[in-house]
Design an enzyme around this catalytic site. Structure first.
Site, PDB file in Angstrom:
ATOM      1  N   HIS A  72       6.050  49.801  -2.608  1.00  0.00           N
ATOM      2  CA  HIS A  72       6.272  50.296  -1.244  1.00  0.00           C
ATOM      3  C   HIS A  72       7.760  50.405  -0.969  1.00  0.00           C
ATOM      4  O   HIS A  72       8.511  49.469  -1.227  1.00  0.00           O
ATOM      5  CB  HIS A  72       5.620  49.358  -0.218  1.00  0.00           C
ATOM      6  CG  HIS A  72       4.164  49.660  -0.006  1.00  0.00           C
ATOM      7  ND1 HIS A  72       3.509  49.362   1.161  1.00  0.00           N
ATOM      8  CD2 HIS A  72       3.263  50.263  -0.803  1.00  0.00           C
ATOM      9  CE1 HIS A  72       2.242  49.762   1.067  1.00  0.00           C
ATOM     10  NE2 HIS A  72       2.067  50.305  -0.121  1.00  0.00           N
ATOM     11  N   TYR A 201       3.640  46.726  11.163  1.00  0.00           N
ATOM     12  CA  TYR A 201       3.812  45.497  11.949  1.00  0.00           C
ATOM     13  C   TYR A 201       3.862  45.939  13.414  1.00  0.00           C
ATOM     14  O   TYR A 201       4.794  46.635  13.809  1.00  0.00           O
ATOM     15  CB  TYR A 201       5.119  44.794  11.589  1.00  0.00           C
ATOM     16  CG  TYR A 201       5.118  44.125  10.224  1.00  0.00           C
ATOM     17  CD1 TYR A 201       5.329  44.864   9.066  1.00  0.00           C
ATOM     18  CD2 TYR A 201       4.923  42.755  10.095  1.00  0.00           C
ATOM     19  CE1 TYR A 201       5.333  44.257   7.809  1.00  0.00           C
ATOM     20  CE2 TYR A 201       4.929  42.135   8.841  1.00  0.00           C
ATOM     21  CZ  TYR A 201       5.135  42.888   7.713  1.00  0.00           C
ATOM     22  OH  TYR A 201       5.137  42.282   6.480  1.00  0.00           O
ATOM     23  N   PRO A 293       3.620  33.755   8.086  1.00  0.00           N
ATOM     24  CA  PRO A 293       3.488  34.875   7.143  1.00  0.00           C
ATOM     25  C   PRO A 293       4.192  36.168   7.562  1.00  0.00           C
ATOM     26  O   PRO A 293       4.242  37.118   6.776  1.00  0.00           O
ATOM     27  CB  PRO A 293       1.967  35.092   7.051  1.00  0.00           C
ATOM     28  CG  PRO A 293       1.404  34.459   8.273  1.00  0.00           C
ATOM     29  CD  PRO A 293       2.331  33.369   8.679  1.00  0.00           C
ATOM     30  N   LYS A 297       7.037  35.836   2.994  1.00  0.00           N
ATOM     31  CA  LYS A 297       7.964  35.110   2.127  1.00  0.00           C
ATOM     32  C   LYS A 297       7.352  33.927   1.364  1.00  0.00           C
ATOM     33  O   LYS A 297       7.967  33.426   0.409  1.00  0.00           O
ATOM     34  CB  LYS A 297       9.135  34.557   2.965  1.00  0.00           C
ATOM     35  CG  LYS A 297      10.090  35.618   3.445  1.00  0.00           C
ATOM     36  CD  LYS A 297      11.035  36.050   2.347  1.00  0.00           C
ATOM     37  CE  LYS A 297      11.780  37.313   2.650  1.00  0.00           C
ATOM     38  NZ  LYS A 297      11.199  38.531   2.093  1.00  0.00           N
ATOM     39  N   TYR A 384      13.824  41.463   4.008  1.00  0.00           N
ATOM     40  CA  TYR A 384      12.415  41.723   3.684  1.00  0.00           C
ATOM     41  C   TYR A 384      12.213  41.910   2.174  1.00  0.00           C
ATOM     42  O   TYR A 384      11.253  41.388   1.600  1.00  0.00           O
ATOM     43  CB  TYR A 384      11.908  42.958   4.451  1.00  0.00           C
ATOM     44  CG  TYR A 384      10.399  43.092   4.416  1.00  0.00           C
ATOM     45  CD1 TYR A 384       9.600  42.470   5.372  1.00  0.00           C
ATOM     46  CD2 TYR A 384       9.769  43.823   3.414  1.00  0.00           C
ATOM     47  CE1 TYR A 384       8.219  42.577   5.341  1.00  0.00           C
ATOM     48  CE2 TYR A 384       8.389  43.940   3.366  1.00  0.00           C
ATOM     49  CZ  TYR A 384       7.622  43.309   4.341  1.00  0.00           C
ATOM     50  OH  TYR A 384       6.239  43.411   4.285  1.00  0.00           O
TER      51      TYR A 384
HETATM   52  P1  RFL Z   1      -0.982  26.741  -2.984  1.00  0.00           P
HETATM   53  O1  RFL Z   1      -1.345  28.153  -3.186  1.00  0.00           O
HETATM   54  O2  RFL Z   1      -1.414  26.069  -1.731  1.00  0.00           O
HETATM   55  O3  RFL Z   1      -1.525  25.946  -4.245  1.00  0.00           O
HETATM   56  C1  RFL Z   1      -1.512  24.513  -4.309  1.00  0.00           C
HETATM   57  C2  RFL Z   1      -2.631  24.067  -5.218  1.00  0.00           C
HETATM   58  O4  RFL Z   1      -2.593  22.647  -5.331  1.00  0.00           O
HETATM   59  C3  RFL Z   1      -3.929  22.149  -5.250  1.00  0.00           C
HETATM   60  N1  RFL Z   1      -3.894  20.735  -4.798  1.00  0.00           N
HETATM   61  C4  RFL Z   1      -4.094  19.678  -5.597  1.00  0.00           C
HETATM   62  N2  RFL Z   1      -4.368  19.590  -6.903  1.00  0.00           N
HETATM   63  C5  RFL Z   1      -4.531  18.336  -7.438  1.00  0.00           C
HETATM   64  N3  RFL Z   1      -4.447  17.193  -6.687  1.00  0.00           N
HETATM   65  C6  RFL Z   1      -4.164  17.252  -5.371  1.00  0.00           C
HETATM   66  N4  RFL Z   1      -4.062  16.124  -4.646  1.00  0.00           N
HETATM   67  C7  RFL Z   1      -3.974  18.525  -4.780  1.00  0.00           C
HETATM   68  N5  RFL Z   1      -3.696  18.938  -3.507  1.00  0.00           N
HETATM   69  C8  RFL Z   1      -3.645  20.286  -3.541  1.00  0.00           C
HETATM   70  C9  RFL Z   1      -4.623  23.081  -4.274  1.00  0.00           C
HETATM   71  O5  RFL Z   1      -6.036  23.068  -4.428  1.00  0.00           O
HETATM   72  C10 RFL Z   1      -4.005  24.425  -4.659  1.00  0.00           C
HETATM   73  O6  RFL Z   1      -4.761  25.106  -5.636  1.00  0.00           O
HETATM   74  O7  RFL Z   1       0.616  26.544  -3.079  1.00  0.00           O
HETATM   75  P2  RFL Z   1       1.677  27.301  -4.001  1.00  0.00           P
HETATM   76  O8  RFL Z   1       1.213  27.391  -5.426  1.00  0.00           O
HETATM   77  O9  RFL Z   1       2.978  26.671  -3.694  1.00  0.00           O
HETATM   78  O10 RFL Z   1       1.691  28.815  -3.467  1.00  0.00           O
HETATM   79  C11 RFL Z   1       2.128  29.127  -2.164  1.00  0.00           C
HETATM   80  C12 RFL Z   1       1.423  30.381  -1.641  1.00  0.00           C
HETATM   81  O11 RFL Z   1       0.030  30.209  -1.816  1.00  0.00           O
HETATM   82  C13 RFL Z   1       1.735  30.652  -0.165  1.00  0.00           C
HETATM   83  O12 RFL Z   1       3.099  30.391   0.109  1.00  0.00           O
HETATM   84  C14 RFL Z   1       1.440  32.119   0.246  1.00  0.00           C
HETATM   85  O13 RFL Z   1       0.085  32.388   0.147  1.00  0.00           O
HETATM   86  C15 RFL Z   1       1.915  32.387   1.694  1.00  0.00           C
HETATM   87  N6  RFL Z   1       1.559  33.723   2.195  1.00  0.00           N
HETATM   88  C16 RFL Z   1       2.299  34.848   1.837  1.00  0.00           C
HETATM   89  N7  RFL Z   1       3.333  34.722   0.981  1.00  0.00           N
HETATM   90  C17 RFL Z   1       4.044  35.839   0.579  1.00  0.00           C
HETATM   91  O14 RFL Z   1       5.011  35.682  -0.201  1.00  0.00           O
HETATM   92  N8  RFL Z   1       3.704  37.115   1.003  1.00  0.00           N
HETATM   93  C18 RFL Z   1       2.665  37.322   1.856  1.00  0.00           C
HETATM   94  O15 RFL Z   1       2.356  38.466   2.167  1.00  0.00           O
HETATM   95  C19 RFL Z   1       1.937  36.164   2.350  1.00  0.00           C
HETATM   96  N9  RFL Z   1       0.896  36.296   3.183  1.00  0.00           N
HETATM   97  C20 RFL Z   1       0.465  33.884   3.063  1.00  0.00           C
HETATM   98  C21 RFL Z   1       0.157  35.198   3.551  1.00  0.00           C
HETATM   99  C22 RFL Z   1      -0.320  32.792   3.443  1.00  0.00           C
HETATM  100  C23 RFL Z   1      -1.369  32.981   4.313  1.00  0.00           C
HETATM  101  N10 RFL Z   1      -2.131  31.821   4.652  1.00  0.00           N
HETATM  102  C24 RFL Z   1      -3.531  31.785   4.736  1.00  0.00           C
HETATM  103  C25 RFL Z   1      -1.494  30.529   4.733  1.00  0.00           C
HETATM  104  C26 RFL Z   1      -0.891  35.393   4.419  1.00  0.00           C
HETATM  105  C27 RFL Z   1      -1.647  34.291   4.835  1.00  0.00           C
HETATM  106  C28 RFL Z   1      -2.743  34.561   5.822  1.00  0.00           C
HETATM  107  C1  PHB Z   2      -0.964  40.498   3.533  1.00  0.00           C
HETATM  108  O1  PHB Z   2      -1.202  41.592   3.011  1.00  0.00           O
HETATM  109  O2  PHB Z   2      -1.780  39.557   3.504  1.00  0.00           O
HETATM  110  C2  PHB Z   2       0.332  40.302   4.244  1.00  0.00           C
HETATM  111  C3  PHB Z   2       1.280  41.303   4.195  1.00  0.00           C
HETATM  112  C4  PHB Z   2       2.489  41.141   4.868  1.00  0.00           C
HETATM  113  C5  PHB Z   2       2.712  39.966   5.588  1.00  0.00           C
HETATM  114  C6  PHB Z   2       1.763  38.962   5.616  1.00  0.00           C
HETATM  115  C7  PHB Z   2       0.563  39.125   4.944  1.00  0.00           C
HETATM  116  O3  PHB Z   2       3.887  39.837   6.260  1.00  0.00           O
END
Ligand code: RFL
Ligand code: PHB
Length: 391
Positions: A72, A201, A293, A297, A384
């Site tokens: 993108h 957005y 989110p 990042k 971004y």
């Molecule tokens: P995770 O993905 O939470 O993985 C951690 C893992 O550790 C396990 N765990 C354990 N295992 C053993 N013993 C224990 N005691 C444990 N406790 C926990 C868990 O089961 C899990 O599998 O962390 P990690 O690897 O640091 O990754 C981080 C990302 O997942 C997170 O930052 C992103 O998803 C955030 N996020 C976004 N990030 C972006 O860069 N771009 C995006 O567009 C974006 N959109 C989002 C998002 C997060 C969202 N939510 C739901 C929080 C959109 C949403 C809606």
């Molecule tokens: C997503 O596609 O889940 C998404 C994209 C951009 C954001 C947050 C989440 O800023």
């Protein structure tokens, strides 16, 4: 069992780190509390920065992402019914982001790990970390009712916000910074074509909305909701009506609706724990920091932490301790800039319940400035697409 590095958590942080270490011939095990299907079932990030793309290539898992991911070059801001395009590519000297779901990226990493025969213990319960203030850290866990012990050189705490690693650090060694926002994002995933070929957005009187996607046939949409909302109260029809009401007329008319594949509410939070190294244990990704989110990042920060950590550990086994000594300071410099950006985007684009009228007008003026000034648009674009590494 003895390994060089015990990684706790098989989310993106733990899996990418595992891949980087394996490529360098460093022996590691990953312990994950849940099943692979549970980890894959969490619908989260969708936007990858160049730093993350490069790291997946370095880890040898970028092939499908390049084939199926959608590059993108811009995003759209919809403010008060008017669209403003932020030309990410033009404003940053040719940088872009890639749309590729966290689920797909996680699947690629899991497949690569399984193919290489690397050790992962899923459903590892009661994981406990100890001795990280000595040269002999230990990890223990319960699997199928049997307790196992691991001796290691280092522990990588990649276990997310609710994990055990940060919780095992003595309170007096840790400083935390937190902001909890008075709303969440209700997200819906559907097999419908995206309403626009770039992300929208939207700031509206009814609150924030985001139109995102996973592919040309799968969409991801979000609407801002109060923290008190329950997902059960949101039928698909109610979601689509609310989303449509927050869009402009062309997007509302073009919106293709369909049954939800997933629907969930995520609270918004900013959080940083300092430092990120405690002797021979490191925190990486969501274990150390959370961003709302809005700036996309979270996953990208997780990737830059494990890039720094992977390189530091590889340097350690090559005879240099500089990388592990400077790990926390290097990561935090980058993290705070992303925290600032995510907090700023969140403040600008959401409706807060109690914003005083003066601040309300000042925020509107700031948004007007950002979209109409080259300097304003450039600032947004360079943050971004992701700031460069400064090490
Ligand atoms: P995770 O993905 O939470 O993985 C951690 C893992 O550790 C396990 N765990 C354990 N295992 C053993 N013993 C224990 N005691 C444990 N406790 C926990 C868990 O089961 C899990 O599998 O962390 P990690 O690897 O640091 O990754 C981080 C990302 O997942 C997170 O930052 C992103 O998803 C955030 N996020 C976004 N990030 C972006 O860069 N771009 C995006 O567009 C974006 N959109 C989002 C998002 C997060 C969202 N939510 C739901 C929080 C959109 C949403 C809606
Ligand atoms: C997503 O596609 O889940 C998404 C994209 C951009 C954001 C947050 C989440 O800023």
């Amino acid at each position: 069992m003895r390994v060089q590095v015990a990684i706790i958590g098989a989310g993106p942080s733990g899996l990418i780190l595992g891949q980087l270490l394996a490529k360098a011939g460093i022996d590691a095990v990953i312990l994950e509390a849940h099943t692979p299907d549970y980890v894959l079932g969490r619908i989260r990030a969708g936007v990858l920065e160049q730093v993350c793309i490069d790291l997946l290539d370095e880890a040898g898992v970028g092939e499908r992402m390049h084939r199926e991911g959608l590059p993108h070059h811009g995003i759209e801001l919809l403010i008060g019914g008017l669209r403003h395009r932020i030309d990410l590519h033009g404003l940053t000297g040719g940088k872009q982001v890639m749309i590729y779901g966290q689920t797909e990226l996680t699947r690629d990493l899991m497949d690569a790990r399984a193919k290489a025969g690397l050790a992962t213990v899923y459903e590892a319960k009661e994981v406990a970390v100890s001795g990280f203030d000595t040269d002999h850290p230990r990890v223990s866990y319960l699997k199928d009712g049997v307790r196992h012990e691991i001796a290691c050189d280092f522990i990588a705490g990649c276990d997310g916000f609710h994990g055990v690693c940060r919780a095992s650090v003595p309170k007096e060694s840790l400083r935390t910074f937190e902001r909890v926002y008075p709303f969440g994002w209700l997200g819906l995933l559907s097999d419908t074509p995206p309403v626009c070929d770039e992300l929208i957005y939207a700031k509206s009187e009814r609150g924030f909305a985001l139109c995102s996607m996973r592919s040309h046939t799968r969409s991801r949409y979000y609407v801002q909701v109060p923290l008190t909302e329950k997902v059960e109260n949101w039928s698909d029809d109610r979601f689509w009506d609310e989303l449509r009401a927050r869009l402009d007329a062309p997007a509302a008319a073009a919106l293709v609706t369909g049954p939800s594949l997933e629907k969930s509410i995520a609270p918004l939070r900013s959080f940083v724990a300092e430092p990120m190294r405690f002797g021979r244990m490191f925190l990486a990704g969501d274990a150390a920091h959370i961003v709302p989110p809005t700036g996309a990042k979270g996953l990208n920060l997780a990737a830059s932490d494990v890039r720094t950590l992977g390189h530091a550990l590889i340097a350690f086994y090559g005879g240099s301790t500089d990388g592990i000594e400077r790990y926390s300071e290097r990561c935090l410099r980058r993290i705070w800039k992303a925290e600032r950006f995510s907090w700023w985007m969140t403040n600008l684009l959401h409706r807060f319940p109690d914003t005083p009228p003066f601040e309300q007008r000042a925020l509107e003026a700031e948004l007007d400035y950002v979209v109409h000034s080259l300097a304003g648009r450039t600032t947004l674009a360079e943050n971004y697409v992701g700031l460069p590494f400064e090490d």
